[in-house]
Design an enzyme around this catalytic site. Sequence first.
Site, mmCIF file in Angstrom:
data_model
loop_
_atom_site.group_PDB
_atom_site.id
_atom_site.type_symbol
_atom_site.label_atom_id
_atom_site.label_comp_id
_atom_site.label_asym_id
_atom_site.label_seq_id
_atom_site.Cartn_x
_atom_site.Cartn_y
_atom_site.Cartn_z
ATOM 1 N N ARG A 1 52.750 35.912 38.572
ATOM 2 C CA ARG A 1 52.055 35.305 39.719
ATOM 3 C C ARG A 1 52.442 34.062 39.959
ATOM 4 N NH1 ARG A 1 50.838 39.892 38.732
ATOM 5 N NH2 ARG A 1 48.983 40.903 38.262
ATOM 6 N N SER B 1 40.545 37.945 40.552
ATOM 7 C CA SER B 1 40.868 37.291 39.055
ATOM 8 C C SER B 1 40.898 35.924 39.212
ATOM 9 C CB SER B 1 42.283 38.101 38.839
ATOM 10 O OG SER B 1 42.539 37.897 37.589
ATOM 11 N N GLU C 1 44.254 31.110 38.110
ATOM 12 C CA GLU C 1 45.145 32.116 39.096
ATOM 13 C C GLU C 1 44.827 31.912 40.534
ATOM 14 O OE1 GLU C 1 45.522 36.957 39.759
ATOM 15 O OE2 GLU C 1 45.746 36.227 37.627
#
Length: 299
Positions: free
Chosen positions: A166, A215, A285
């Site tokens: 990520r 998320s 995130e």
Amino acid sequence: MPAVRGRLTPHAPLAPLVWFKAGGAAEWLFEPADADDLSDFLRALDPAVPVMALGLGSNLIVRDGGVPGVTIRLGKPFATVAPLDAVTLRCGGGASGILVSSTARDAGVAGLEFLRSIPGTVGGFVRMNGGAYGRETADVLVEAEVVLRSGERRTLAARDLGYSYRHSTLPDGAVVIAAIFRGDRGESAAIQAEMDRIAAAREASQPLRSKTGGSTFKNPDGHKAWALVDAAGCRGLRRGDAQVSEKHTNFLLNLGAATSADIEALGEDVRARVKAASGVELEWEIQRVGVASDHGEAA
């Protein structure tokens, strides 16, 4: 501000453009007419002015004090997907994951089905190495075309983006205007079946019909973030109208009137509880941008 051919709006509310439906305004919102318009604008813009690209706003907290500088949103001119050959697609930076995966299906290109499940645009996938269901952007990206903060247009190979989980090393202020994805040959029916499987799994496990940011925390090595949050007793935890989802504990929800300060503070509450319960420090995130309002504090 430099002259543009697209749309340049001062004090543009961003809450309607992000999934949480909360947050302040962009000092300036620029929707370029095409890549040249974007490049010319950035070249002429004072280098001291900050620039941020905005996709679908699905994995983003815009703080209540708004976003200084220029927020760039790629509209219809950048929402295109076209096959280049039997296994590659050229995708505009504003194209959604659904459009990319559906075009791949129609062209018989397998391996891009996972993009169906990510509520974002190609530009966001490239910047954040977006992924789901065992695959990520780094697995399928050949190269990306970007406009740097200086206005220079450059094509970067996937290996140049320093991909990790990520994360990429794409410079701040750079805007992804296109990407080439490569898959494998496949049968359209089988590709659709895999897309249906992913969509059903997502519908069953995630609060898709809520005001959410997707998320929230990255999965730490050897752990699932949702399991750590659940074990720390955070399922259903609230701060004002911000709540940890009871359906999937790695999702935060805006139940109606939550401010971005409420949502971000709830996330920090969760991080503190997880650290106390397990010793694991969760990493955000969700991207958090902008400045706090006079009535809230930024983390």
